[in-house]
Scaffold this active site. Structure first.
Site, PDB file in Angstrom:
ATOM      1  N   GLY A 186      -6.546 -12.188  -8.968  1.00 23.52           N
ATOM      2  CA  GLY A 186      -8.120 -12.066  -9.243  1.00 23.52           C
ATOM      3  C   GLY A 186      -8.675 -12.955  -9.924  1.00 23.52           C
ATOM      4  O   GLY A 186      -8.472 -14.151  -9.731  1.00 23.52           O
ATOM      5  N   ARG A 221       0.874  -1.274   0.053  1.00 23.85           N
ATOM      6  CA  ARG A 221       0.117  -0.164   0.138  1.00 23.85           C
ATOM      7  C   ARG A 221       0.815   1.037  -0.088  1.00 23.85           C
ATOM      8  O   ARG A 221       1.410   1.608   1.169  1.00 23.85           O
ATOM      9  CB  ARG A 221      -0.817   0.135   1.258  1.00 23.85           C
ATOM     10  CG  ARG A 221      -2.009  -1.390   1.405  1.00 23.85           C
ATOM     11  CD  ARG A 221      -2.707  -1.375   0.367  1.00 23.85           C
ATOM     12  NE  ARG A 221      -3.625  -2.437   0.283  1.00 23.85           N
ATOM     13  CZ  ARG A 221      -3.456  -3.627  -0.159  1.00 23.85           C
ATOM     14  NH1 ARG A 221      -2.322  -4.085  -0.938  1.00 23.85           N
ATOM     15  NH2 ARG A 221      -4.243  -4.745   0.213  1.00 23.85           N
ATOM     16  N   ASP A 245      -7.242 -11.438   0.927  1.00 19.77           N
ATOM     17  CA  ASP A 245      -7.234 -11.774   2.256  1.00 19.77           C
ATOM     18  C   ASP A 245      -8.128 -13.244   2.596  1.00 19.77           C
ATOM     19  O   ASP A 245      -7.413 -14.091   3.234  1.00 19.77           O
ATOM     20  CB  ASP A 245      -7.788 -10.846   3.528  1.00 19.77           C
ATOM     21  CG  ASP A 245      -7.030  -9.778   3.661  1.00 19.77           C
ATOM     22  OD1 ASP A 245      -5.936  -9.906   3.536  1.00 19.77           O
ATOM     23  OD2 ASP A 245      -7.579  -8.520   3.958  1.00 19.77           O
ATOM     24  N   ALA A 279     -11.346  -7.316   0.937  1.00 21.23           N
ATOM     25  CA  ALA A 279     -10.938  -8.470   1.640  1.00 21.23           C
ATOM     26  C   ALA A 279     -10.732 -10.010   0.546  1.00 21.23           C
ATOM     27  O   ALA A 279     -10.610 -10.966   1.145  1.00 21.23           O
ATOM     28  CB  ALA A 279     -11.551  -9.040   2.723  1.00 21.23           C
ATOM     29  N   ALA A 280     -11.059  -9.721  -0.653  1.00 22.58           N
ATOM     30  CA  ALA A 280     -10.631 -10.858  -1.585  1.00 22.58           C
ATOM     31  C   ALA A 280      -9.484 -11.614  -1.380  1.00 22.58           C
ATOM     32  O   ALA A 280      -9.286 -12.600  -1.297  1.00 22.58           O
ATOM     33  CB  ALA A 280     -11.040 -10.340  -3.064  1.00 22.58           C
TER      34      ALA A 280
END
Length: 184
Positions: free
Chosen positions: A106, A46, A137, A134-135
């Site tokens: 993804g 981040r 995580d 949270a995908a």
């Protein structure tokens, strides 16, 4: 932490520490790794949490020297390192002694690299997300739970995909117990 067999941390954890705390963490991780503990690191870069990208790369590299399993997200790796191709990423991480590299990508699935074997583990079905909070995580939690329950790395990746698929269908990453299907 010496009583633990597995230690999990993320790039967000690393980013909120100051340099002294990061140094202490690296010293601790070195001792834990030498004593046979499995250290799991989820990159989670981040940029806003770091003074600059170079500092993030420096400290991530220090942590990665002690990591057994690394679970980065390809998009974060593109931002942090400028990788434009997966092969560049794979070659970079060969320089570390990581036993399991799981690159989340993804809807494109993930790549699992263990013992010089690479496997693309595709998502089983395409899902239109309600909220992608949270995908990553959720995937990581499923992957780790799968591995800790004796599943192969590719089976664990499928579990991670299934959990992430459930989570992204609900706002705020909150799935009611009666709607959650445990893929383990």
């Amino acid at each position: 932490m010496s009583g633990l067999d597995f230690i999990y941390l993320s790039g967000i954890t690393l980013s909120v520490f100051d340099d002294h705390q990061r140094e202490l963490l690296c010293t601790c991780l070195e001792k834990l790794a030498k004593s046979g503990k499995t250290i799991i690191y989820d990159g989670k870069f981040r940029p806003k949490n770091w003074t600059n990208t170079e500092t993030a790369i420096y400290w991530s590299s220090r942590v990665l020297k002690h990591v057994s399993w690394y679970l980065p997200t390809f998009d974060d790796e593109v931002i942090m390192h400028g990788f434009t191709r997966l092969n560049a990423l794979f070659n970079y991480y060969k320089t570390f002694d990581i036993s399991e590299l799981v690159v989340k990508n993804g809807e494109n699935g993930c790549w699992v690299v263990c013992a010089d074997k690479k496997a693309l583990v595709e998502v089983e079905q395409s899902i239109k997300p309600t909220d992608t909070t949270a995908a990553g995580d959720s995937f990581s939690a499923g992957y780790i739970a799968g591995r800790l329950n004796g599943r192969s790395s590719t089976e664990a990746a499928l579990i991670g995909h299934k959990i992430a698929a459930q989570v992204i269908q609900h706002r705020g990453a909150i799935v009611d117990n009666d709607k959650f299907s445990n893929p383990l």
